[in-house]
Design a protein around this motif. Structure first.
Motif, PDB file in Angstrom:
ATOM      1  N   GLU A 171       0.851  -1.191   0.000  1.00  0.00           N
ATOM      2  CA  GLU A 171       0.000   0.000   0.000  1.00  0.00           C
ATOM      3  C   GLU A 171       0.887   1.242   0.000  1.00  0.00           C
ATOM      4  OE1 GLU A 171      -2.359  -0.255   3.483  1.00  0.00           O
ATOM      5  OE2 GLU A 171      -3.164  -2.233   3.005  1.00  0.00           O
ATOM      6  N   PRO A 172       0.470   2.305  -0.682  1.00  0.00           N
ATOM      7  CA  PRO A 172       1.321   3.498  -0.756  1.00  0.00           C
ATOM      8  C   PRO A 172       1.358   4.279   0.553  1.00  0.00           C
ATOM      9  CG  PRO A 172      -0.777   3.885  -1.875  1.00  0.00           C
ATOM     10  CD  PRO A 172      -0.762   2.439  -1.498  1.00  0.00           C
ATOM     11  N   LEU A 173       2.510   4.852   0.830  1.00  0.00           N
ATOM     12  CA  LEU A 173       2.716   5.794   1.922  1.00  0.00           C
ATOM     13  C   LEU A 173       3.352   7.054   1.343  1.00  0.00           C
ATOM     14  CD1 LEU A 173       4.367   3.545   4.683  1.00  0.00           C
ATOM     15  CD2 LEU A 173       2.059   4.491   4.746  1.00  0.00           C
ATOM     16  N   PRO A 174       3.245   8.190   2.013  1.00  0.00           N
ATOM     17  CA  PRO A 174       3.973   9.372   1.548  1.00  0.00           C
ATOM     18  C   PRO A 174       5.481   9.119   1.583  1.00  0.00           C
ATOM     19  CG  PRO A 174       2.281   9.981   3.149  1.00  0.00           C
ATOM     20  CD  PRO A 174       2.384   8.479   3.176  1.00  0.00           C
ATOM     21  N   GLY A 175       6.099   9.029   0.416  1.00  0.00           N
ATOM     22  CA  GLY A 175       7.531   8.782   0.352  1.00  0.00           C
ATOM     23  C   GLY A 175       7.917   7.324   0.386  1.00  0.00           C
ATOM     24  N   GLY A 176       6.941   6.407   0.242  1.00  0.00           N
ATOM     25  CA  GLY A 176       7.306   5.001   0.290  1.00  0.00           C
ATOM     26  C   GLY A 176       6.117   4.076   0.210  1.00  0.00           C
ATOM     27  N   TRP A 177       6.272   2.883   0.829  1.00  0.00           N
ATOM     28  CA  TRP A 177       5.257   1.840   0.743  1.00  0.00           C
ATOM     29  C   TRP A 177       5.128   1.100   2.070  1.00  0.00           C
ATOM     30  CZ3 TRP A 177       2.638   1.646  -3.818  1.00  0.00           C
ATOM     31  CH2 TRP A 177       3.248   2.237  -4.923  1.00  0.00           C
ATOM     32  N   MET A 178       3.917   0.671   2.362  1.00  0.00           N
ATOM     33  CA  MET A 178       3.673  -0.253   3.455  1.00  0.00           C
ATOM     34  C   MET A 178       3.645  -1.657   2.849  1.00  0.00           C
ATOM     35  SD  MET A 178       2.964  -0.476   6.775  1.00  0.00           S
ATOM     36  CE  MET A 178       2.015   0.963   7.342  1.00  0.00           C
ATOM     37  N   VAL A 179       4.514  -2.543   3.350  1.00  0.00           N
ATOM     38  CA  VAL A 179       4.628  -3.899   2.823  1.00  0.00           C
ATOM     39  C   VAL A 179       4.246  -4.871   3.926  1.00  0.00           C
ATOM     40  CG1 VAL A 179       6.191  -5.609   1.823  1.00  0.00           C
ATOM     41  CG2 VAL A 179       6.471  -3.189   1.252  1.00  0.00           C
ATOM     42  N   ARG A 180       3.248  -5.724   3.651  1.00  0.00           N
ATOM     43  CA  ARG A 180       2.783  -6.687   4.656  1.00  0.00           C
ATOM     44  C   ARG A 180       2.734  -8.080   4.043  1.00  0.00           C
ATOM     45  NH1 ARG A 180      -2.799  -4.324   6.732  1.00  0.00           N
ATOM     46  NH2 ARG A 180      -3.131  -4.258   4.480  1.00  0.00           N
ATOM     47  N   PRO A 181       3.493  -9.034   4.594  1.00  0.00           N
ATOM     48  CA  PRO A 181       3.385 -10.409   4.100  1.00  0.00           C
ATOM     49  C   PRO A 181       1.935 -10.860   4.099  1.00  0.00           C
ATOM     50  CG  PRO A 181       5.228 -10.212   5.606  1.00  0.00           C
ATOM     51  CD  PRO A 181       4.469  -8.911   5.690  1.00  0.00           C
ATOM     52  N   ALA A 182       1.497 -11.421   2.976  1.00  0.00           N
ATOM     53  CA  ALA A 182       0.084 -11.763   2.825  1.00  0.00           C
ATOM     54  C   ALA A 182      -0.252 -13.048   3.565  1.00  0.00           C
ATOM     55  CB  ALA A 182      -0.266 -11.906   1.345  1.00  0.00           C
ATOM     56  N   ASP A 183      -1.444 -13.086   4.100  1.00  0.00           N
ATOM     57  CA  ASP A 183      -1.997 -14.321   4.649  1.00  0.00           C
ATOM     58  C   ASP A 183      -2.325 -15.228   3.469  1.00  0.00           C
ATOM     59  OD1 ASP A 183      -3.709 -16.340   5.608  1.00  0.00           O
ATOM     60  OD2 ASP A 183      -4.380 -15.061   7.253  1.00  0.00           O
ATOM     61  N   PRO A 184      -1.821 -16.477   3.472  1.00  0.00           N
ATOM     62  CA  PRO A 184      -2.091 -17.369   2.335  1.00  0.00           C
ATOM     63  C   PRO A 184      -3.573 -17.453   1.980  1.00  0.00           C
ATOM     64  CG  PRO A 184      -0.479 -18.361   3.790  1.00  0.00           C
ATOM     65  CD  PRO A 184      -0.976 -17.123   4.490  1.00  0.00           C
ATOM     66  N   ALA A 185      -4.440 -17.349   2.986  1.00  0.00           N
ATOM     67  CA  ALA A 185      -5.885 -17.443   2.725  1.00  0.00           C
ATOM     68  C   ALA A 185      -6.397 -16.233   1.962  1.00  0.00           C
ATOM     69  CB  ALA A 185      -6.643 -17.589   4.033  1.00  0.00           C
ATOM     70  N   ASP A 186      -5.629 -15.105   2.052  1.00  0.00           N
ATOM     71  CA  ASP A 186      -6.084 -13.870   1.407  1.00  0.00           C
ATOM     72  C   ASP A 186      -5.375 -13.597   0.085  1.00  0.00           C
ATOM     73  OD1 ASP A 186      -7.744 -13.381   3.572  1.00  0.00           O
ATOM     74  OD2 ASP A 186      -6.187 -12.276   4.662  1.00  0.00           O
ATOM     75  N   THR A 187      -4.486 -14.517  -0.321  1.00  0.00           N
ATOM     76  CA  THR A 187      -3.730 -14.288  -1.551  1.00  0.00           C
ATOM     77  C   THR A 187      -4.657 -14.412  -2.744  1.00  0.00           C
ATOM     78  OG1 THR A 187      -1.719 -15.161  -0.551  1.00  0.00           O
ATOM     79  CG2 THR A 187      -1.805 -15.071  -2.952  1.00  0.00           C
ATOM     80  N   VAL A 188      -4.732 -13.327  -3.519  1.00  0.00           N
ATOM     81  CA  VAL A 188      -5.680 -13.313  -4.632  1.00  0.00           C
ATOM     82  C   VAL A 188      -5.029 -13.696  -5.950  1.00  0.00           C
ATOM     83  CG1 VAL A 188      -7.131 -11.584  -3.535  1.00  0.00           C
ATOM     84  CG2 VAL A 188      -5.278 -10.843  -5.032  1.00  0.00           C
ATOM     85  N   VAL A 189      -3.697 -13.786  -5.938  1.00  0.00           N
ATOM     86  CA  VAL A 189      -3.014 -14.186  -7.158  1.00  0.00           C
ATOM     87  C   VAL A 189      -2.488 -15.588  -6.964  1.00  0.00           C
ATOM     88  CG1 VAL A 189      -1.187 -13.630  -8.788  1.00  0.00           C
ATOM     89  CG2 VAL A 189      -2.341 -11.799  -7.537  1.00  0.00           C
ATOM     90  N   GLY A 190      -2.974 -16.529  -7.752  1.00  0.00           N
ATOM     91  CA  GLY A 190      -2.567 -17.917  -7.571  1.00  0.00           C
ATOM     92  C   GLY A 190      -1.229 -18.205  -8.208  1.00  0.00           C
ATOM     93  N   GLY A 191      -0.805 -19.458  -8.023  1.00  0.00           N
ATOM     94  CA  GLY A 191       0.433 -19.877  -8.651  1.00  0.00           C
ATOM     95  C   GLY A 191       1.605 -19.874  -7.703  1.00  0.00           C
ATOM     96  N   GLU A 192       2.804 -20.077  -8.249  1.00  0.00           N
ATOM     97  CA  GLU A 192       4.000 -20.168  -7.450  1.00  0.00           C
ATOM     98  C   GLU A 192       4.382 -18.811  -6.871  1.00  0.00           C
ATOM     99  OE1 GLU A 192       6.908 -21.648 -10.068  1.00  0.00           O
ATOM    100  OE2 GLU A 192       5.975 -23.602 -10.310  1.00  0.00           O
ATOM    101  N   SER A 193       5.065 -18.819  -5.713  1.00  0.00           N
ATOM    102  CA  SER A 193       5.519 -17.581  -5.092  1.00  0.00           C
ATOM    103  C   SER A 193       6.997 -17.362  -5.355  1.00  0.00           C
ATOM    104  CB  SER A 193       5.257 -17.619  -3.584  1.00  0.00           C
ATOM    105  OG  SER A 193       5.966 -18.698  -3.003  1.00  0.00           O
ATOM    106  N   VAL A 194       7.521 -17.958  -6.409  1.00  0.00           N
ATOM    107  CA  VAL A 194       8.917 -17.743  -6.798  1.00  0.00           C
ATOM    108  C   VAL A 194       8.944 -17.129  -8.189  1.00  0.00           C
ATOM    109  CG1 VAL A 194       9.795 -19.635  -5.412  1.00  0.00           C
ATOM    110  CG2 VAL A 194       9.102 -20.084  -7.753  1.00  0.00           C
ATOM    111  N   PRO A 195      10.012 -16.403  -8.516  1.00  0.00           N
ATOM    112  CA  PRO A 195      10.097 -15.796  -9.845  1.00  0.00           C
ATOM    113  C   PRO A 195      10.130 -16.870 -10.930  1.00  0.00           C
ATOM    114  CG  PRO A 195      11.858 -15.027  -8.396  1.00  0.00           C
ATOM    115  CD  PRO A 195      11.169 -16.138  -7.703  1.00  0.00           C
ATOM    116  N   THR A 196       9.661 -16.533 -12.093  1.00  0.00           N
ATOM    117  CA  THR A 196       9.663 -17.487 -13.189  1.00  0.00           C
ATOM    118  C   THR A 196      10.787 -17.230 -14.183  1.00  0.00           C
ATOM    119  OG1 THR A 196       8.065 -16.103 -14.374  1.00  0.00           O
ATOM    120  CG2 THR A 196       7.195 -17.891 -13.032  1.00  0.00           C
ATOM    121  N   THR A 197      11.314 -15.987 -14.216  1.00  0.00           N
ATOM    122  CA  THR A 197      12.356 -15.644 -15.168  1.00  0.00           C
ATOM    123  C   THR A 197      13.449 -14.844 -14.480  1.00  0.00           C
ATOM    124  OG1 THR A 197      10.755 -15.552 -16.984  1.00  0.00           O
ATOM    125  CG2 THR A 197      12.895 -14.524 -17.361  1.00  0.00           C
TER     126      THR A 197
END
Length: 432
Positions: free
Chosen positions: A288-314
């Motif tokens: 989420e955006p903050l003034p001058g930066g970002w708020m980063v919160r590890p997602a709860d697996p139950a709330d993850t809306v993007v499926g698939g692997e959690s590792v880079p593909t390329t």
């Protein structure tokens, strides 16, 4: 051009500039004509001469292309990251160089001259060489010179008289030192002092290097103040947060944390935006955006809306630029890039060409020619794996077999990682 095996000349420029210039001219003329030279050029010079010869720079007629127009020059100045520290960067040097025959130059990370100042007489001489604001003084443009060679070597360099590749530059001496952005580790420009060869002084290089380090210290202080500002904004929000979170700036530097192990930085995607994305060492996160930066919160697996692997593909490892190695990781959660250190560039290249992996002892032999330096390798790999968590694996050290690796090589394989002396890299420098 094959340098002689004779020892380096004993005399230095500071002891007797005229005699040293004559010796360098003899070395230059012999090397360019393929004859046996009376001495070797310095290693940094010999390496540069070989590079620019391969690039086709003409030693008799080489020179920069037409300088940029005023509008494009102003854009580069704004984007360089140097404008805010320019007064401090040049102020002390102007007083030192007052009434001298030297020219003070600030160039960007591509070797483009952004600003210069000096006495009218030396400015006129520089004009005749095309050494003007907006001109390109990278190695591939004008051959061996302090600006271009310092950018390739990523270190302070002084070039005296006939150490320049182009003959018309032999009347000059120049000293340059790169400036790194402490937020990214990337070279954003350099400071240079140039003038007649007769004006060479042994302390000039140390002075220029000290000014560059001062500039980096000023950038670090500005960065610290910006993190303090972000921390003051984020602290009340983190105090109310019901789950682990970090407040980071646009480069991923951590200003504050809540219920997360303390760390100094996380790698953010290049195209970071609000939503869910994959962050190295944290996995899928809500951003989420903050003034001058970002708020980063590890997602709860139950709330993850993007499926698939959690590792880079390329994993794209670009070693085509002799001055730096860029690494880009792309997954369905986003894209982020990282400029690798020279050592990490060597390791990533070796892992890319040895997809089955390398043990610590094998990497020690690849990097140092010594299987016994495995402890040094393990320390480097610990740092590398923190930056590429989930991408670079251990036992043996390897790139995740599920990842697609794109290795971008220079057109001339002889210019592959030109600053590397690693035994494991040298066999891949094969002319195409």
């Amino acid at each position: 051009m094959t340098p002689t095996a004779d020892p380096e000349p004993a005399v230095s420029a500071g002891e007797d500039p005229r005699r040293y210039a004559r010796l360098l001219t003899e070395v230059y003329d012999a090397t360019m004509s393929g004859r046996r030279a009376p001495a070797r050029p310095r290693e940094v010079i010999g390496d540069s001469w070989r590079r620019v010869a391969g690039l086709g720079v003409d030693p008799d007629h080489g020179g920069p292309a037409d300088a940029l127009g005023a509008g494009e020059l102003e854009r580069l100045r704004r984007e360089s990251g140097l404008e805010e520290i320019l007064p401090d960067l040049t102020g002390s040097l102007r007083s030192v160089l007052a009434d001298s025959e030297n020219l003070l130059v600030v160039a960007d990370s591509g070797g483009r001259v952004l600003w210069r100042s000096g006495a009218p007489s030396v400015l006129d001489r520089a004009d005749r060489l095309g050494f003007v604001e907006g001109a390109d003084w990278a190695e591939d443009s004008v051959g061996t010179n302090a600006i271009g060679t310092a950018l390739v070597s990523r270190s302070a360099v002084q070039i005296f008289s006939a150490e320049h590749y182009v003959r018309s530059h032999h009347a000059w001496t120049c000293a340059s030192s790169p400036i790194q952005d402490p937020r990214t580790g990337r070279v954003i420009g350099l400071v240079d002092v140039s003038g007649p060869a007769s004006s060479v002084h042994p302390t000039t290089l140390a002075l220029i290097d000290a000014v560059s380090r001062l500039a980096e210290a000023q950038l670090r202080e500005k960065h610290r103040l910006s993190l303090d500002t972000l921390r003051s904004v984020a602290a009340p929000m983190l105090a109310r947060c019901d789950r682990p979170a970090l407040a980071v700036d646009g480069h991923g530097w951590v200003a504050a944390v809540a219920s997360v192990p303390v760390r100094s930085r996380v790698m953010l995607p290049t195209d970071v935006a609000a939503g869910q994305l994959w962050v190295p060492s944290l996995g899928v996160c809500d951003v989420e955006p903050l003034p001058g930066g970002w708020m980063v919160r590890p997602a709860d697996p139950a709330d993850t809306v993007v499926g698939g692997e959690s590792v880079p593909t390329t994993l794209r490892i670009d070693v085509s630029d002799t001055a730096r190695t860029l690494v880009e990781v792309q997954s369905r959660f986003g894209r982020w890039s990282h400029e690798a250190t020279p050592r990490h560039a060597e390791i990533l290249f070796l892992l890319a060409v040895h997809r089955d992996g390398r043990t610590a002892a094998e990497l020690a032999a690849d990097l140092f020619g010594d299987h016994g330096r495995a402890i040094t390798v393990r320390a480097e790999m610990s740092r590398l794996r923190k930056a590429f968590a989930g991408v670079v694996l251990a036992q043996p050290y390897r790139i995740d077999p599920a990842a697609v690796v794109e290795l971008v090589l220079p057109d001339d394989r002889a210019r592959l990682l030109p600053q590397s002396s690693a035994p494991g890299v040298r066999p891949f420098r094969v002319a195409q």
